[in-house]
Each structure stands twice: as C-alpha cells, then as structure tokens.
Design an enzyme around this catalytic site. Structure first.
Site, mmCIF file in Angstrom:
data_model
loop_
_atom_site.group_PDB
_atom_site.id
_atom_site.type_symbol
_atom_site.label_atom_id
_atom_site.label_comp_id
_atom_site.label_asym_id
_atom_site.label_seq_id
_atom_site.Cartn_x
_atom_site.Cartn_y
_atom_site.Cartn_z
ATOM 1 N N CYS A 157 20.760 40.316 30.603
ATOM 2 C CA CYS A 157 20.135 40.732 31.748
ATOM 3 C C CYS A 157 19.496 39.595 32.671
ATOM 4 O O CYS A 157 18.540 40.050 33.326
ATOM 5 C CB CYS A 157 18.993 41.874 31.491
ATOM 6 N N ASP A 191 5.703 38.187 34.258
ATOM 7 C CA ASP A 191 6.188 39.251 33.374
ATOM 8 C C ASP A 191 6.156 38.478 32.063
ATOM 9 O O ASP A 191 6.508 37.396 31.747
ATOM 10 C CB ASP A 191 7.699 38.965 33.693
ATOM 11 N N LYS A 220 8.174 45.560 22.169
ATOM 12 C CA LYS A 220 8.655 44.051 21.674
ATOM 13 C C LYS A 220 7.438 43.499 21.041
ATOM 14 O O LYS A 220 7.736 42.610 20.339
ATOM 15 C CB LYS A 220 8.985 43.105 22.995
ATOM 16 N N HIS A 235 14.532 37.952 34.393
ATOM 17 C CA HIS A 235 15.487 39.084 33.877
ATOM 18 C C HIS A 235 15.367 39.982 34.983
ATOM 19 O O HIS A 235 14.716 40.045 36.012
ATOM 20 C CB HIS A 235 14.294 39.816 32.696
ATOM 21 N N GLN A 285 8.088 38.565 27.004
ATOM 22 C CA GLN A 285 8.481 37.691 25.878
ATOM 23 C C GLN A 285 7.483 36.865 25.560
ATOM 24 O O GLN A 285 7.449 35.904 24.658
ATOM 25 C CB GLN A 285 9.710 37.065 26.315
HETATM 26 N N1 PMP Z 1 11.358 40.779 31.261
HETATM 27 C C1 PMP Z 1 11.759 40.012 30.169
HETATM 28 C C2 PMP Z 1 11.657 38.648 30.149
HETATM 29 C C3 PMP Z 1 12.528 40.677 29.032
HETATM 30 O O1 PMP Z 1 13.020 40.010 28.080
HETATM 31 C C4 PMP Z 1 12.662 42.189 29.104
HETATM 32 C C5 PMP Z 1 13.467 42.930 28.064
HETATM 33 N N2 PMP Z 1 14.606 42.331 27.703
HETATM 34 C C6 PMP Z 1 12.088 42.840 30.001
HETATM 35 C C7 PMP Z 1 11.537 42.138 31.266
HETATM 36 C C8 PMP Z 1 12.346 44.507 30.384
HETATM 37 O O2 PMP Z 1 11.724 44.940 29.247
HETATM 38 P P1 PMP Z 1 11.546 46.654 29.121
HETATM 39 O O3 PMP Z 1 13.157 46.772 28.892
HETATM 40 O O4 PMP Z 1 10.880 46.911 27.979
HETATM 41 O O5 PMP Z 1 11.342 47.142 30.533
#
Ligand code: PMP
Length: 409
Positions: A363, A197, A223, A120, A200
């Site tokens: 993203c 990270d 999430k 991401h 997910q």
């Molecule tokens: N890493 C991953 C794999 C994600 O899916 C996301 C959210 N789409 C993020 C990071 C970023 O999360 P946040 O917007 O809550 O900071």
C-alpha cells in the site's frame, strides 16, 4: 533489564503457541494475547448493552467500561484530556476523519497540503480527494533511499502556502523513523497543522502527543495486540471543537429538529452510530498488557531482534535490504529483494518453509515508484518473535535462489 523475554511471553499468545509457523507479518497485524481475548469476551458475557443510550445498569456499566478505555488510551499517548481521544475503526478512518472534516472545511485553492513520499495509501488518498475537491495543491516531501527526509527536502516542500502536513512516524516499508519534532516545528512555523500516522509507531515506541506537539495522531488497535475494528484519532481539543462532524446520525447529537441538529460535545460528536465498545475494551487490555511489559522494554527487545535480523540479511549474497543500513532505523521492518527472484516467489518459498511474510507494494506504490522498485518482500517482527525464528527465516532466505534453480554465481 526486562523481567520477560520473547520465550516467556509466547505462552500468552494462543495462536503462536499452537503453530510451528513463523509469523513475520506483524506490520500488517499483530497477534493477540489471552488478556485481550478475555477482556473482549468478558465485555460480551457480562456488560453487553449499547453504550451511551440506556439508563439501566447494564448500559451504564457498558458505558463506564467504554469511557475507561478512552482514559487508558489517553494515558498511553499522554493526551491532555479524554475529549481528545476519538474512537474510530482504524488508522484509515482516523485520517479520513481529519481529511473530510478539517481538510474540507479549512483548505482552499492556493493552499498546499504536504505529504511525504513514504506515505501508506491511507494517508495519501484522502488528501488526493481533498485536493481535488478544494483546489488545494498536494506537495510531496521527497526522501533519500534510506528514508531520511533532509532539511533541503523540507525547504523545498514547505512554504507560506502550507496549511496541512500529513506524515507517517514510521514507514511501513522502510521502517525508518521520521523526525517528527522537526516536522512539527516546520509545519507550525508555516502556520500549518500536522497529522501524524502512528500506525507503525504506536505498537513499538512510547508516544507523548503533548511532547511531540502534534495536532492530530492516528493509529490502529489491531497492530498493537488489540482486536480488529478499533482505532484512535487524537486531536487537539480546540481543533476538534471547531471541526464539523465527519459522520452524522445517532449518538452524536444533543438535539434534532426537522431541519437542523445540535451536535454532541467532544468526543461523541465524532462517534456516530453504535460504537465498537468491546473493541475499545480490548484495546485498553492490549495497552495494559504493553504497559506491564513496559514500552521501553518492548522497544529495546524489538530493536535487538531487528538488529540481529538485519545483520543476518546483510550477509546473504544477492539479498538487497531496502532503507537504512543501520539496523536501529528499521523498527522491526526488513523489506528486501533477491536478485532475479520476484517477491511473490520469495514469499511462496518462505511460506513452504513455514514462514509468513508479505510481498507486494505494501500500500505504498508512490514510494516504490520513487525507489524504482515495483515490489518487495517484507518481514516484520514483534517482541514475541524469537532469535530461533529469525534463524529459520535467514536460512530460508539464503536458499531462495537455489530453490529457484539459480547456481552459486
Ligand atoms: N499507515 C501505515 C503506515 C500502515 O502501515 C497502515 C497499515 N498497513 C495503515 C496506515 C492503515 O492501517 P489500517 O489498515 O489499520 O487502517
């Protein structure tokens, strides 16, 4: 056998109960159960004061609840001590903390930062910044079309120059689960630290940071049923202790003189300014809710529903599923394309049928470039979604091309 099912837990989610729409954008953010809403509201109604500041009972009580929430998070991911749990706003802030604090202080020209192509943007852009500022080189772990990172791809990325590895546990586009134990071993064999990270993964599977051996792990509350604006960074104590603060200001100091300051001990050294205490309390309530369901049961229920969803999609002509052909390697996520239909049109058509999904690059533009696909549609499910909702989704997807005016070819 779990004592609950999707139907029985739905009454806990007011928003889902009050709508006929199908919410399949859970990878973006989850819905919140009543217990989380109540805990957050109760904090403001009964305990609201600035934590860690006042000596009066209300502030002491607010502080106690905030620190209890830290203990709940510690137990959830099996960290060794509460000092290893830093509250942040979200996964993005947690990973920026590691980049700006650990990365800027420890990396230099000649060093290499390994990130996977699955990342991401929030686990890529901070490392681009660190790379530009320090001269350390950014090296990519490539992946197969199904998301698998092979031993050869690891051989190509890791070297004696590798000093930091930043990888996702579950891809937000493919849903595949990375082999974190192997990546941890490869990183440590090079003498590098590894940041995972877990944005997910934390909502969908049990995580034991000590068993995994990770150095840092980041995730977001929103999430996993908690309010927006609360996130977590786990870090090994000895690493966090040696790191400089990321943000400076109030609440993170021991003492301050005109030109210098002595910083507070962990974890407060990394929690500058007024914290999101109600968010932390809400996160603790979310974890308690998940613990009551049982993370193994949550995982199993989501895997079953995902398998039903994936198999259904695989049988619809002109629909192409991204990632693994194996349903068990999708962690609730099904990204797809439909021949000659733009993902935004797919999303519009599904929306007109009352189904909420996501369309775009999610993203993860470098991953889409790697796969040679500009954008995709993504459905993502959670334990509170039902088979009937998946059926509605499949029926709508099956009609997308007809709705766009294509014949049966
Ligand atoms: N890493 C991953 C794999 C994600 O899916 C996301 C959210 N789409 C993020 C990071 C970023 O999360 P946040 O917007 O809550 O900071």
């Amino acid at each position: 056998m779990a004592a609950w099912n999707a139907q029985s837990v739905r009454k806990d989610f007011v928003l889902l109960e009050n709508t006929d729409r199908v919410y399949f954008d859970n990878a973006a953010t989850s819905q919140k159960p009543q217990a989380v809403l109540d805990a957050t509201r109760e904090f403001y109604e009964k305990y609201n004061a600035n934590v860690l500041r006042g000596l009066y009972p209300l502030s002491v009580e607010a502080t106690e609840r905030y620190e209890q929430a830290r203990q709940t998070v510690r137990q959830f991911i099996h960290a060794a001590c509460p000092e290893e749990i830093i509250f942040t706003r979200n996964t993005t802030e947690s990973m920026n903390l590691v980049a700006y604090s650990y990365g800027m202080a420890n990396l230099k020209a000649g060093d290499e930062i390994v990130v996977s192509i699955l990342e991401h943007h929030s686990n890529l852009l901070p490392w681009q910044m660190v790379s530009k500022a320090t001269g350390a080189k950014l090296v990519f772990l490539e992946c197969e079309p199904d998301g698998t990172i092979s031993a050869e791809q690891m051989d190509a990325a890791f070297s004696e120059h590798t000093k930091l590895v930043a990888v996702t546990q579950v891809s937000n586009v493919l849903g595949c689960v990375n082999d974190i134990p192997t990546l941890v071993k490869r990183a440590h064999d090079c003498g590098a630290v590894i940041l995972v990270d877990a944005a997910q993964s934390a909502p969908h599977m049990a995580i034991d940071v000590q068993q995994l051996g990770v150095d840092f792990l980041a995730f977001s509350g929103h999430k996993m049923l908690a309010p927006m604006g609360i996130g977590v960074l786990y870090g090994k104590r000895e690493l966090l202790e040696a790191m400089p603060p990321f943000l400076t200001g109030g609440e993170m100091i021991e003492s301050v003189s005109r030109y210098d300051a002595i910083y507070a001990e962990l974890p407060h050294k990394f929690e500058a300014g007024t914290v999101n205490a109600a968010g932390a309390v809400g996160l603790a309530a979310a974890i308690q809710y998940l613990n009551t369901l049982g993370m193994e049961n949550v995982h199993r229920a989501e895997q079953e529903l995902t398998a039903y969803l994936i198999k259904g999609m695989q049988s619809i002509p002109h629909v192409h599923l991204l990632g693994s052909a194996r349903p068990d390697n999708h962690t609730g996520i099904a990204s797809f394309t439909v021949d000659r239909v733009h993902p935004h049109d797919i999303s519009e058509i599904l929306s007109s049928d009352g189904i909420d999904i996501r369309a775009g690059h999610h993203c993860a533009q470098p991953l889409h470039q790697h796969l040679g696909i500009p954008s995709t549609a993504r459905a993502s499910v959670m334990f509170y979604n039902t088979v009937a909702e998946v059926d509605r989704f499949l029926e709508s997807v099956a009609n997308v091309r007809k709705r766009m005016g294509f014949g049966d070819e």
